[in-house]
Design an enzyme around this catalytic site. Structure first.
Site, PDB file in Angstrom:
ATOM      1  CG  ASP A 160      -1.812  -1.225   1.254  1.00 27.66           C
ATOM      2  OD1 ASP A 160      -2.272  -1.668   0.199  1.00 27.66           O
ATOM      3  OD2 ASP A 160      -1.993  -1.783   2.361  1.00 27.66           O
ATOM      4  CE  LYS A 162       3.482  -2.634  -4.221  1.00 27.36           C
ATOM      5  NZ  LYS A 162       2.914  -2.301  -2.896  1.00 27.36           N
ATOM      6  N   GLY A 165      -3.630  -4.719  -4.508  1.00 27.53           N
ATOM      7  CA  GLY A 165      -4.637  -3.760  -4.957  1.00 27.53           C
ATOM      8  C   GLY A 165      -3.907  -2.518  -5.421  1.00 27.53           C
ATOM      9  CG  HIS A 166      -0.687  -2.669  -7.568  1.00 29.15           C
ATOM     10  ND1 HIS A 166       0.379  -3.202  -8.222  1.00 29.15           N
ATOM     11  CD2 HIS A 166      -0.517  -3.032  -6.261  1.00 29.15           C
ATOM     12  CE1 HIS A 166       1.158  -3.863  -7.370  1.00 29.15           C
ATOM     13  NE2 HIS A 166       0.614  -3.776  -6.169  1.00 29.15           N
ATOM     14  CD  GLN A 215       1.389  -8.981  -2.163  1.00 31.76           C
ATOM     15  OE1 GLN A 215       2.165  -9.670  -2.780  1.00 31.76           O
ATOM     16  NE2 GLN A 215       0.174  -8.722  -2.606  1.00 31.76           N
TER      17      GLN A 215
HETATM   18  P1  IMP Z   1      -2.240 -12.818   2.227  1.00 32.62           P
HETATM   19  O1  IMP Z   1      -1.216 -12.313   1.271  1.00 32.62           O
HETATM   20  O2  IMP Z   1      -3.651 -12.632   1.751  1.00 32.62           O
HETATM   21  O3  IMP Z   1      -1.956 -14.232   2.652  1.00 32.62           O
HETATM   22  O4  IMP Z   1      -2.138 -11.937   3.570  1.00 32.62           O
HETATM   23  C1  IMP Z   1      -1.014 -11.992   4.428  1.00 32.62           C
HETATM   24  C2  IMP Z   1      -0.745 -10.629   5.046  1.00 32.62           C
HETATM   25  O5  IMP Z   1      -0.261  -9.734   4.050  1.00 32.62           O
HETATM   26  C3  IMP Z   1      -1.963  -9.935   5.647  1.00 32.62           C
HETATM   27  O6  IMP Z   1      -1.560  -9.192   6.766  1.00 32.62           O
HETATM   28  C4  IMP Z   1      -2.438  -9.013   4.533  1.00 32.62           C
HETATM   29  O7  IMP Z   1      -3.173  -7.921   5.042  1.00 32.62           O
HETATM   30  C5  IMP Z   1      -1.106  -8.579   3.946  1.00 32.62           C
HETATM   31  N1  IMP Z   1      -1.172  -8.225   2.527  1.00 32.62           N
HETATM   32  C6  IMP Z   1      -1.206  -9.061   1.485  1.00 32.62           C
HETATM   33  N2  IMP Z   1      -1.215  -8.385   0.327  1.00 32.62           N
HETATM   34  C7  IMP Z   1      -1.155  -7.096   0.645  1.00 32.62           C
HETATM   35  C8  IMP Z   1      -1.090  -5.890  -0.134  1.00 32.62           C
HETATM   36  O8  IMP Z   1      -1.064  -5.899  -1.370  1.00 32.62           O
HETATM   37  N3  IMP Z   1      -1.045  -4.724   0.568  1.00 32.62           N
HETATM   38  C9  IMP Z   1      -1.028  -4.694   1.931  1.00 32.62           C
HETATM   39  N4  IMP Z   1      -1.071  -5.783   2.690  1.00 32.62           N
HETATM   40  C10 IMP Z   1      -1.133  -6.982   2.058  1.00 32.62           C
END
Ligand code: IMP
Length: 463
Positions: free
Chosen positions: A13, A16, A40-41, A223
């Site tokens: 977040d 990017k 979520g870009h 991420q």
């Molecule tokens: P997962 O990737 O859905 O397994 O989530 C694992 C952790 O990474 C959680 O704390 C999510 O909130 C965080 N997370 C995963 N993808 C993103 C992203 O694109 N932005 C922010 N946090 C993320």
């Protein structure tokens, strides 16, 4: 021509999508190489806003080829939804390529994601429930399905016959009761394959041919470094590698393909989900950072983001593990109006100064950040920030310039972009000579910041 990798330096977040969109103006290819629909870009073009989860952020530029690499786990229903939504808005997606080696999110992945989270108790990461973890678990465990399998019903059926009974046992063991019907999955996933076939390619060949032809390739990371399965805060992160090195594995190129690594840094810290966040704040400053034009709610889950001050301990690690050459600092406008801006420079752990980010989550939870404090800059309306962006770096409030130059110096990477709003026009590109102040003048401009006593209230109580 060598490529550029763009990565998040914090907890995702960072903005990017916007930076990729700006860079895509001069890119020939944009390549996603990790993560999945947990990303979520957000891209804002005029009044139009796009939030991409799987589609690379260059997709709305028709002259840019957008590639989903083998390192991404693809939820085919989600990808088709994004493609359909773009087409409905009048954007063609002929410029998309999907790796035949990318792994696929299967029906049990989302079910197991939820069940595993429940089973983990305090070790749960607060996932996006998109099936990302279980899809990567299956990939590593050789229980996975690739995009190529969706194009071949024989392989798909054969794998399902072997794997499905085991998946049922796992779901049952985790307390679930879902039943997955083989015939239904074969029909549904060959259906997905049929619709996605036109995009499927050997993505490594596509990207390497482009590089050999001297084209400009931008690798778009998802991420952030501190969610990375190898370098992030474990187990409170995601399941893929989020660092620059992952671009080579996740796109099928050699390390020599990478020339520049741009780290995207938000002017403050935010996090969705669970796990330590050492500079997290609560109260009025948190409300200010979260709500004041920042829109600090998860793009995928809409959960409110936990917010805090900039953390140089985290960022120095990000600079190191990614080999950052350049920085893009975002949301400088959001900080406008604060009397002072703080940044953690080290952690205090029972009177011992830690300058490197600890791996032990208990130690991390016991650390109090030591802050440096800067004068804040004024709150300005969006039109004024846009005018500043048009004029260049020198038009930024002096305090913001000093803060940014200090970050640049601390991280040892060139400040290449400053973002002061959501739109493309709200970006200062310091690579342009007109906006670049003479390098020699930089250290003299940087006044040493004031030291701030670490306070117990600033201690992260999580983890
Ligand atoms: P997962 O990737 O859905 O397994 O989530 C694992 C952790 O990474 C959680 O704390 C999510 O909130 C965080 N997370 C995963 N993808 C993103 C992203 O694109 N932005 C922010 N946090 C993320």
């Amino acid at each position: 021509m060598p490529g550029t990798v763009l990565v998040g330096c914090q907890f995702g977040d960072e903005g990017k999508g916007k930076v990729v969109d700006v860079l895509a103006e001069t890119a020939d290819l944009v390549v996603r190489f990790n993560g999945g629909a947990n990303a979520g870009h957000t891209v804002q073009v005029g009044q139009e806003q796009f939030a991409f989860r799987l589609l690379p952020s260059g997709i709305i530029r028709p002259n840019v080829l957008n590639v989903i690499g083998n390192g991404v786990v693809v939820d085919p229903a989600q990808l088709l939804e994004e493609i359909d939504a773009l087409r409905k808005r009048g954007h063609a997606v002929e410029n998309l390529r999907l790796s035949d080696r990318a792994h696929v999110v299967m029906p049990w992945h989302k079910v197991i994601d939820e069940l595993e989270e429940n089973a983990k108790g305090s070790m749960a990461a607060g996932t996006t429930k998109r099936g990302i973890g279980p899809a990567f678990e299956d990939k590593a465990g050789r229980w996975g399905f690739r995009v190529a399998d969706l194009l071949d019903p024989v392989v798909l059926r054969k794998k399902l016959e072997s794997f499905l009974p085991v998946k049922h046992r796992i779901v049952l063991a985790l307390g679930g009761s879902d039943v997955f019907v083989l015939e239904r999955i074969v029909n549904q996933y060959t259906g997905f394959g049929g619709r996605l076939r036109e995009f499927v390619a050997d993505a490594s060949v596509v990207v390497n041919e482009a590089l050999a032809a001297g084209k400009s390739v931008l690798f778009e990371g998802a991420q952030g470094t501190h969610l990375c399965v190898d370098h992030g805060i474990y187990p409170y992160g995601t399941s893929s590698d989020c660092v620059a090195g992952a671009a080579t594995v996740g796109a099928g190129v050699g390390p020599g393909a990478i020339q520049r690594v741009i780290g995207v840094v938000k002017g403050f810290t935010s996090r969705v989900g669970a796990g330590p966040s050492p500079t997290e704040v609560e109260g009025p400053t948190a409300d200010f950072l979260r709500d004041r034009g920042g829109g600090e709610y998860g793009t995928v889950t809409r959960r409110p983001r936990r917010v805090g001050w900039l953390d140089l301990v985290m960022l120095r690690m990000s600079a190191r593990v990614n080999g950052l050459t350049d920085l893009a600092v975002t949301k400088i406008d959001v900080l406008g109006g604060l009397e002072t801006v703080q940044a953690a420079i080290a952690y205090d752990h029972y009177d011992k100064e830690l300058r490197e980010f600890p791996a032990n989550t208990r130690v991390l939870g016991e650390c109090s950040p030591t802050y440096d404090e800067f004068d804040g800059w004024k709150d300005l309306p969006p039109e004024e920030w846009r005018r500043i962006a048009a004029k260049g770096f020198g038009a930024l409030p002096n305090e913001a310039q000093k803060d940014l130059r200090w970050i640049e110096k601390e991280l040892g990477a060139r400040l290449a972009f400053v973002s002061v709003g959501r739109g493309r026009e709200d970006t200062i590109d310091l690579r342009k000579a007109s906006a670049l102040p003479p390098k020699a003048a930089v250290p003299a401009e940087v006044k040493p910041p004031r030291k701030v006593e670490a306070t117990k209230s600033k201690r992260s109580r999580r983890g």
